[in-house]
Design a protein around this motif. Structure first.
Motif, PDB file in Angstrom:
ATOM      1  N   PRO A   1       1.390 -10.487 -24.980  1.00 17.14           N
ATOM      2  CA  PRO A   1       2.288  -9.353 -24.711  1.00 17.14           C
ATOM      3  C   PRO A   1       2.139  -8.237 -25.745  1.00 17.14           C
ATOM      4  O   PRO A   1       2.435  -7.076 -25.452  1.00 17.14           O
ATOM      5  N   ALA A   2       1.654  -8.598 -26.937  1.00 17.18           N
ATOM      6  CA  ALA A   2       1.418  -7.596 -27.976  1.00 17.18           C
ATOM      7  C   ALA A   2      -0.047  -7.181 -28.048  1.00 17.18           C
ATOM      8  O   ALA A   2      -0.457  -6.489 -28.975  1.00 17.18           O
ATOM      9  N   GLY A   3      -0.854  -7.607 -27.061  1.00  8.64           N
ATOM     10  CA  GLY A   3      -2.245  -7.189 -26.967  1.00  8.64           C
ATOM     11  C   GLY A   3      -2.415  -6.249 -25.792  1.00  8.64           C
ATOM     12  O   GLY A   3      -1.459  -5.919 -25.088  1.00  8.64           O
TER      13      GLY A   3
ATOM     14  N   TYR B   1     -13.732 -15.435 -19.018  1.00 10.26           N
ATOM     15  CA  TYR B   1     -12.565 -15.561 -19.883  1.00 10.26           C
ATOM     16  C   TYR B   1     -12.292 -14.217 -20.543  1.00 10.26           C
ATOM     17  O   TYR B   1     -13.193 -13.631 -21.157  1.00 10.26           O
ATOM     18  N   PHE B   2     -11.067 -13.745 -20.421  1.00 20.02           N
ATOM     19  CA  PHE B   2     -10.636 -12.526 -21.109  1.00 20.02           C
ATOM     20  C   PHE B   2      -9.412 -12.892 -21.944  1.00 20.02           C
ATOM     21  O   PHE B   2      -8.325 -13.138 -21.405  1.00 20.02           O
ATOM     22  N   VAL B   3      -9.592 -12.923 -23.267  1.00 20.84           N
ATOM     23  CA  VAL B   3      -8.529 -13.371 -24.173  1.00 20.84           C
ATOM     24  C   VAL B   3      -8.295 -12.299 -25.230  1.00 20.84           C
ATOM     25  O   VAL B   3      -9.233 -11.864 -25.908  1.00 20.84           O
ATOM     26  N   ALA B   4      -7.057 -11.855 -25.361  1.00 21.05           N
ATOM     27  CA  ALA B   4      -6.667 -10.896 -26.401  1.00 21.05           C
ATOM     28  C   ALA B   4      -5.426 -11.435 -27.092  1.00 21.05           C
ATOM     29  O   ALA B   4      -4.378 -11.609 -26.460  1.00 21.05           O
ATOM     30  N   THR B   5      -5.532 -11.699 -28.380  1.00 23.77           N
ATOM     31  CA  THR B   5      -4.405 -12.229 -29.134  1.00 23.77           C
ATOM     32  C   THR B   5      -3.471 -11.088 -29.546  1.00 23.77           C
ATOM     33  O   THR B   5      -3.687  -9.923 -29.203  1.00 23.77           O
ATOM     34  N   LYS B   6      -2.442 -11.412 -30.296  1.00 24.18           N
ATOM     35  CA  LYS B   6      -1.447 -10.434 -30.721  1.00 24.18           C
ATOM     36  C   LYS B   6      -2.105  -9.266 -31.456  1.00 24.18           C
ATOM     37  O   LYS B   6      -2.847  -9.465 -32.426  1.00 24.18           O
ATOM     38  N   GLY B   7      -1.851  -8.048 -30.972  1.00 23.08           N
ATOM     39  CA  GLY B   7      -2.388  -6.849 -31.601  1.00 23.08           C
ATOM     40  C   GLY B   7      -3.831  -6.534 -31.245  1.00 23.08           C
ATOM     41  O   GLY B   7      -4.378  -5.529 -31.704  1.00 23.08           O
ATOM     42  N   ALA B   8      -4.468  -7.367 -30.435  1.00 21.01           N
ATOM     43  CA  ALA B   8      -5.882  -7.169 -30.086  1.00 21.01           C
ATOM     44  C   ALA B   8      -6.022  -6.238 -28.880  1.00 21.01           C
ATOM     45  O   ALA B   8      -5.117  -6.118 -28.053  1.00 21.01           O
ATOM     46  N   HIS B   9      -7.190  -5.605 -28.773  1.00 21.61           N
ATOM     47  CA  HIS B   9      -7.421  -4.634 -27.695  1.00 21.61           C
ATOM     48  C   HIS B   9      -8.815  -4.819 -27.113  1.00 21.61           C
ATOM     49  O   HIS B   9      -9.813  -4.752 -27.837  1.00 21.61           O
ATOM     50  N   ILE B  10      -8.884  -5.038 -25.795  1.00 18.59           N
ATOM     51  CA  ILE B  10     -10.146  -5.088 -25.058  1.00 18.59           C
ATOM     52  C   ILE B  10     -10.204  -3.866 -24.156  1.00 18.59           C
ATOM     53  O   ILE B  10      -9.238  -3.566 -23.454  1.00 18.59           O
ATOM     54  N   GLU B  11     -11.359  -3.196 -24.153  1.00 19.58           N
ATOM     55  CA  GLU B  11     -11.531  -2.044 -23.275  1.00 19.58           C
ATOM     56  C   GLU B  11     -12.914  -2.098 -22.632  1.00 19.58           C
ATOM     57  O   GLU B  11     -13.924  -2.185 -23.334  1.00 19.58           O
TER      58      GLU B  11
ATOM     59  N   SER C   1     -19.889 -14.778 -15.561  1.00 23.13           N
ATOM     60  CA  SER C   1     -19.505 -15.938 -16.377  1.00 23.13           C
ATOM     61  C   SER C   1     -19.438 -15.583 -17.860  1.00 23.13           C
ATOM     62  O   SER C   1     -19.944 -16.310 -18.717  1.00 23.13           O
ATOM     63  N   THR C   2     -18.815 -14.465 -18.155  1.00 24.36           N
ATOM     64  CA  THR C   2     -18.747 -13.933 -19.522  1.00 24.36           C
ATOM     65  C   THR C   2     -17.412 -14.279 -20.171  1.00 24.36           C
ATOM     66  O   THR C   2     -16.374 -14.228 -19.517  1.00 24.36           O
ATOM     67  N   ALA C   3     -17.462 -14.615 -21.457  1.00 20.17           N
ATOM     68  CA  ALA C   3     -16.235 -14.867 -22.223  1.00 20.17           C
ATOM     69  C   ALA C   3     -16.076 -13.768 -23.264  1.00 20.17           C
ATOM     70  O   ALA C   3     -16.972 -13.552 -24.091  1.00 20.17           O
ATOM     71  N   ILE C   4     -14.945 -13.070 -23.216  1.00 26.79           N
ATOM     72  CA  ILE C   4     -14.615 -12.044 -24.203  1.00 26.79           C
ATOM     73  C   ILE C   4     -13.364 -12.513 -24.939  1.00 26.79           C
ATOM     74  O   ILE C   4     -12.274 -12.560 -24.369  1.00 26.79           O
ATOM     75  N   ILE C   5     -13.543 -12.898 -26.196  1.00 23.79           N
ATOM     76  CA  ILE C   5     -12.441 -13.437 -26.995  1.00 23.79           C
ATOM     77  C   ILE C   5     -12.164 -12.447 -28.126  1.00 23.79           C
ATOM     78  O   ILE C   5     -12.978 -12.273 -29.035  1.00 23.79           O
ATOM     79  N   CYS C   6     -11.008 -11.801 -28.060  1.00 22.85           N
ATOM     80  CA  CYS C   6     -10.711 -10.663 -28.923  1.00 22.85           C
ATOM     81  C   CYS C   6      -9.494 -10.935 -29.804  1.00 22.85           C
ATOM     82  O   CYS C   6      -8.403 -11.198 -29.291  1.00 22.85           O
ATOM     83  N   HIS C   7      -9.700 -10.833 -31.119  1.00 20.63           N
ATOM     84  CA  HIS C   7      -8.599 -10.947 -32.074  1.00 20.63           C
ATOM     85  C   HIS C   7      -8.288  -9.606 -32.739  1.00 20.63           C
ATOM     86  O   HIS C   7      -7.294  -9.488 -33.438  1.00 20.63           O
TER      87      HIS C   7
ATOM     88  N   THR D   1     -14.259 -12.460 -34.000  1.00 21.68           N
ATOM     89  CA  THR D   1     -13.565 -13.254 -35.008  1.00 21.68           C
ATOM     90  C   THR D   1     -14.396 -14.468 -35.405  1.00 21.68           C
ATOM     91  O   THR D   1     -15.233 -14.942 -34.622  1.00 21.68           O
ATOM     92  N   ASP D   2     -14.126 -14.984 -36.612  1.00 20.60           N
ATOM     93  CA  ASP D   2     -14.741 -16.240 -37.047  1.00 20.60           C
ATOM     94  C   ASP D   2     -13.964 -17.456 -36.542  1.00 20.60           C
ATOM     95  O   ASP D   2     -14.432 -18.586 -36.695  1.00 20.60           O
ATOM     96  N   PHE D   3     -12.765 -17.263 -36.039  1.00 15.93           N
ATOM     97  CA  PHE D   3     -11.877 -18.319 -35.543  1.00 15.93           C
ATOM     98  C   PHE D   3     -11.299 -19.186 -36.668  1.00 15.93           C
ATOM     99  O   PHE D   3     -10.136 -19.564 -36.613  1.00 15.93           O
ATOM    100  N   HIS D   4     -12.118 -19.543 -37.639  1.00 19.39           N
ATOM    101  CA  HIS D   4     -11.672 -20.411 -38.733  1.00 19.39           C
ATOM    102  C   HIS D   4     -11.987 -19.751 -40.075  1.00 19.39           C
ATOM    103  O   HIS D   4     -12.921 -18.949 -40.178  1.00 19.39           O
ATOM    104  N   SER D   5     -11.230 -20.122 -41.104  1.00 14.64           N
ATOM    105  CA  SER D   5     -11.490 -19.612 -42.444  1.00 14.64           C
ATOM    106  C   SER D   5     -12.836 -20.121 -42.949  1.00 14.64           C
ATOM    107  O   SER D   5     -13.241 -21.255 -42.657  1.00 14.64           O
ATOM    108  N   LEU D   6     -13.527 -19.284 -43.725  1.00 13.26           N
ATOM    109  CA  LEU D   6     -14.782 -19.701 -44.344  1.00 13.26           C
ATOM    110  C   LEU D   6     -14.540 -20.524 -45.608  1.00 13.26           C
ATOM    111  O   LEU D   6     -15.475 -21.132 -46.151  1.00 13.26           O
ATOM    112  N   ASP D   7     -13.302 -20.559 -46.068  1.00 12.85           N
ATOM    113  CA  ASP D   7     -12.918 -21.362 -47.230  1.00 12.85           C
ATOM    114  C   ASP D   7     -12.581 -22.771 -46.749  1.00 12.85           C
ATOM    115  O   ASP D   7     -11.620 -22.973 -45.998  1.00 12.85           O
TER     116      ASP D   7
END
Length: 215
Positions: free
Chosen positions: A54-56, A82-92, A101-107, A127-133
């Motif tokens: 809702p915030a994307g 797949y079209f995924v936009a997390t909070k504050g994310a923007h796909i255009e 069969s495309t996946a667009i994962i947007c953070h 996004t990296d999805f996970h911390s590099l640390d």
């Protein structure tokens, strides 16, 4: 036997027309529920999976066309789009864009220009999805502290071959071509062909135009 084959083929034509209408109606409803800004002139073969916060935000231009699922554009490894936009994310997505069969994962932000063609089973991640640390990544529950996001921009006229992975922070320049199966983690200038894992410069697109003229 000939009549049976004709009947079967005619039945398939009717089935695909009805399936296309059904896909379009369900996709419209899903776009509406996810507050997607879109034009009704899109063509949908199959139904995508959407998860827009809702915030994307998600904006689609005119004449969008996509194939989603194992019964559409059968090229192997078919999945739903797949079209995924997390909070504050923007796909255009711009005008006259096609994908299969495309996946667009947007953070953060993923921008696709006009007249872009994206081959089957391509994934685009900003996004990296996970911390590099490792200390942060291995916490339980896992912490997303320090996860890096960078916008992805695919400029007008780009052609991306199937089974390509495009990673965060990448800009693909105007009219450039990415070969099938590539992994792109650095930006590509305008009018160039890149391919491989990792993707590397092959040649300029001008050479293709020149060879066509010479033919």
């Amino acid at each position: 036997m000939r009549l049976i084959r004709k009947f079967y083929r005619g039945l398939r034509v009717v089935y695909y027309k009805l399936a296309r209408l059904y896909s379009w109606l369900i996709t419209c409803f899903k776009f509406f529920l996810n507050d997607v800004k879109f034009y009704t002139d899109f063509i949908s073969y199959g139904i995508p999976i959407l998860d827009i916060s809702p915030a994307g935000s998600f904006i689609i231009g005119k004449r969008f066309r996509f194939n989603s699922g194992k019964y559409h554009a059968m090229g192997g490894r078919q999945q739903q789009c797949y079209f995924v936009a997390t909070k504050g994310a923007h796909i255009e997505i711009g005008n006259n864009v096609g994908m299969t069969s495309t996946a667009i994962i947007c953070h953060e932000r993923i921008i696709i220009g006009d007249n872009v063609k994206i081959g089957i089973n391509t994934v685009i991640y900003d996004t990296d999805f996970h911390s590099l640390d490792a200390n942060i990544r291995n916490q339980y529950p896992e912490s997303i502290e320090g996860v890096k996001n960078k916008p992805v921009v695919i400029c007008d006229g780009v052609f991306i071959g199937g089974h390509t992975t495009i990673l965060k922070g990448v800009t693909i320049g105007k009219n450039s071509i990415v070969g099938a199966g590539s992994v792109v983690f650095q930006s590509i200038p305008d009018e160039q062909i890149w391919a491989g894992n990792p993707a590397k410069y092959i040649r300029d697109t001008y050479s293709i135009k020149l060879s066509l003229v010479n033919e």
